[in-house]
Design a protein around this motif. Structure first.
Motif, short mmCIF file in Angstrom:
data_model
loop_
_atom_site.label_atom_id
_atom_site.label_comp_id
_atom_site.label_asym_id
_atom_site.label_seq_id
_atom_site.Cartn_x
_atom_site.Cartn_y
_atom_site.Cartn_z
N HIS A 31 0.83 -1.21 0.00
CA HIS A 31 0.00 0.00 0.00
C HIS A 31 0.87 1.26 0.00
O HIS A 31 0.62 2.20 -0.76
CB HIS A 31 -0.93 -0.01 1.22
N ALA A 32 1.88 1.27 0.84
CA ALA A 32 2.78 2.43 0.91
C ALA A 32 3.54 2.61 -0.40
O ALA A 32 3.71 3.74 -0.89
CB ALA A 32 3.75 2.28 2.08
N VAL A 37 4.48 5.56 -5.57
CA VAL A 37 4.61 5.46 -7.03
C VAL A 37 3.58 6.34 -7.72
O VAL A 37 3.88 7.04 -8.69
CB VAL A 37 4.48 3.99 -7.48
N GLN A 38 2.34 6.32 -7.21
CA GLN A 38 1.30 7.16 -7.79
C GLN A 38 1.67 8.65 -7.67
O GLN A 38 1.49 9.41 -8.63
CB GLN A 38 -0.03 6.90 -7.09
N ALA A 39 2.19 9.05 -6.52
CA ALA A 39 2.58 10.44 -6.33
C ALA A 39 3.73 10.82 -7.25
O ALA A 39 3.75 11.91 -7.83
CB ALA A 39 2.97 10.68 -4.87
N ALA A 40 4.70 9.91 -7.41
CA ALA A 40 5.86 10.21 -8.24
C ALA A 40 5.48 10.36 -9.70
O ALA A 40 6.06 11.18 -10.42
CB ALA A 40 6.91 9.09 -8.08
N ASN A 77 6.44 -0.88 -10.88
CA ASN A 77 5.49 -0.35 -9.90
C ASN A 77 5.83 -0.75 -8.46
O ASN A 77 5.18 -0.28 -7.52
CB ASN A 77 4.07 -0.84 -10.22
N ASP A 78 6.81 -1.62 -8.26
CA ASP A 78 7.13 -2.10 -6.91
C ASP A 78 8.44 -1.53 -6.38
O ASP A 78 8.98 -2.00 -5.38
CB ASP A 78 7.18 -3.63 -6.87
N LEU A 79 8.97 -0.50 -7.05
CA LEU A 79 10.21 0.18 -6.66
C LEU A 79 11.45 -0.68 -6.79
O LEU A 79 12.52 -0.29 -6.31
CB LEU A 79 10.13 0.70 -5.20
N THR A 80 11.36 -1.84 -7.43
CA THR A 80 12.54 -2.68 -7.58
C THR A 80 13.42 -2.14 -8.72
O THR A 80 12.93 -1.58 -9.70
CB THR A 80 12.17 -4.14 -7.88
N VAL A 81 14.73 -2.34 -8.55
CA VAL A 81 15.72 -1.89 -9.53
C VAL A 81 16.76 -2.99 -9.66
O VAL A 81 17.18 -3.59 -8.65
CB VAL A 81 16.39 -0.57 -9.08
N ASP A 82 17.21 -3.24 -10.85
CA ASP A 82 18.28 -4.22 -11.08
C ASP A 82 19.51 -3.78 -10.28
O ASP A 82 20.03 -2.68 -10.48
CB ASP A 82 18.62 -4.26 -12.57
#
Length: 370
Positions: A31-32, A37-40, A77-82
């Protein structure tokens, strides 16, 4: 003599666990994550975010995930990065020029971490934003934990928040937001993270190589991953069982057992943690769970064998709940004072345990409201 940087402990890392910047994925905070992500993606990202929630639920991991995602121009959408991207590697090495970390500094004079974030640390933000402005693009600062700022540091941060530099983002990790200036809180958008569920906790602990009882650790840590890791690393479940067994001897407490528990608070703090802090934490959790039991019934899941039956006996109603809650607040304050004036840890813990043994609920709790 100046301390080798490699020997300086990181104040924002749980002993025995990886630093949050090395955690690739934040679990259990969908949820957080979605809110941020929506705000960004709205192109109107607020300049300051206060990440709140119980200690250890992933606030710092969230802050580092946000920093990696934004500086890497992430699209997931889940803030993951390689982790093999140049930005992720630089962030992991604390060498990313567009990222500034503010935390409690090391004091070479005392060879210890400072107890507070000082004004000199916060003033680094001014030079950081000034020097990095020539590079253009996003510049991010992480303050972990914002609660640790002393008054001059908080006032210095307020000035930055009042006139935020262009493309600046400040992420404040706040375990106790009420300790921050109201004017700081009012200038931040809040992102609240929630405690972990036992099933989520089990997966995270397994990833960290912890094979202890995940349900018991989740219960004792109130769903805080960081706290669960700390407890596991210091033998917290065994120590808590010792505490439950001790209070099971009431109304005539076994003083030898009490002395044995108090002795666990002695000793120097090391890489695995502080024995005194662990003893105080366990007493604090025990009293909180006792207070809850009087209002909500014996806790499930149990954090130790026999805990449910003991709490049903010592805290059968809301009258007992208030007594234990008052004791928790009083003894927590005493522990903080004792630490500040360097009282003998074992003697302080012994005194606290004996005081609890004399409370009315420990002797003969009434069956009706009193």
């Amino acid at each position: 003599m100046k301390t080798d940087p490699d020997d300086i402990p990181e104040p924002d890392r749980v002993p025995g666990a990886l630093h949050p910047r090395h955690t690739a994925r934040l679990i259990g905070q969908d949820h957080a994550i979605a809110d941020f992500v929506q705000a960004a993606r709205s192109d109107r990202l607020h300049h300051a975010w206060m990440l709140t929630g119980p200690r250890g639920v992933g606030k710092a991991t969230m802050a580092w995930s946000i920093a990696r995602w934004l500086l890497s121009n992430g699209t997931n959408n889940d803030l993951t990065v390689d982790p093999d991207t140049p930005e992720a590697r630089r962030i992991a090495a604390l060498s990313e020029s567009r990222l500034q970390l503010i935390r409690r500094p090391w004091d070479d004079k005392t060879s210890r971490l400072r107890a507070e974030i000082t004004v000199d640390e916060v003033r680094k933000l001014l030079s950081f934003y000034h020097l990095s402005s020539s590079e253009g693009g996003r510049r991010i600062a992480i303050i972990d934990a914002a609660d640790d700022m002393n008054v001059p540091a908080a006032n210095a941060l307020l000035k930055v928040l009042e006139e935020p530099p262009k493309d600046a983002l400040i992420l404040l990790v706040a375990h106790q937001p009420a300790r921050l200036l109201p004017t700081i809180r009012s200038r931040c958008r809040t992102l609240r993270l929630m405690p972990m569920k036992p099933a989520q906790m089990g997966g995270i602990l397994a990833d960290q190589g912890i094979d202890e009882d995940a349900e018991a650790l989740s219960a004792l840590s109130d769903g805080s991953v960081g706290e669960a890791l700390r407890l596991a690393g210091q033998g917290g479940l065994d120590r808590y069982q010792q505490l439950v067994d001790l209070f099971s001897t009431l109304p005539r407490m076994d003083r030898l057992a009490a002395a044995k528990f108090a002795d666990t608070a002695a000793g120097r703090a090391g890489a695995d943690g502080d024995p005194f802090d662990l003893a105080i934490t366990l007493l604090d959790r025990f009293l909180i769970r006792l207070a809850r039991a009087g209002l909500m019934g014996a806790p499930l899941p149990q954090a130790a064998k026999g805990e449910g039956a003991l709490m049903a006996r010592l805290s059968p109603n809301d009258w007992a709940s208030r007594v234990w809650a008052d004791a928790q607040a009083r003894l927590s304050a005493r522990a903080r004072t004792g630490r500040a004036v360097n009282l003998d840890p074992a003697a302080l813990v012994m005194d606290m345990v004996l005081e609890l043994a004399q409370l009315p609920p420990a002797q003969s709790a009434p069956t009706a409201k009193g």
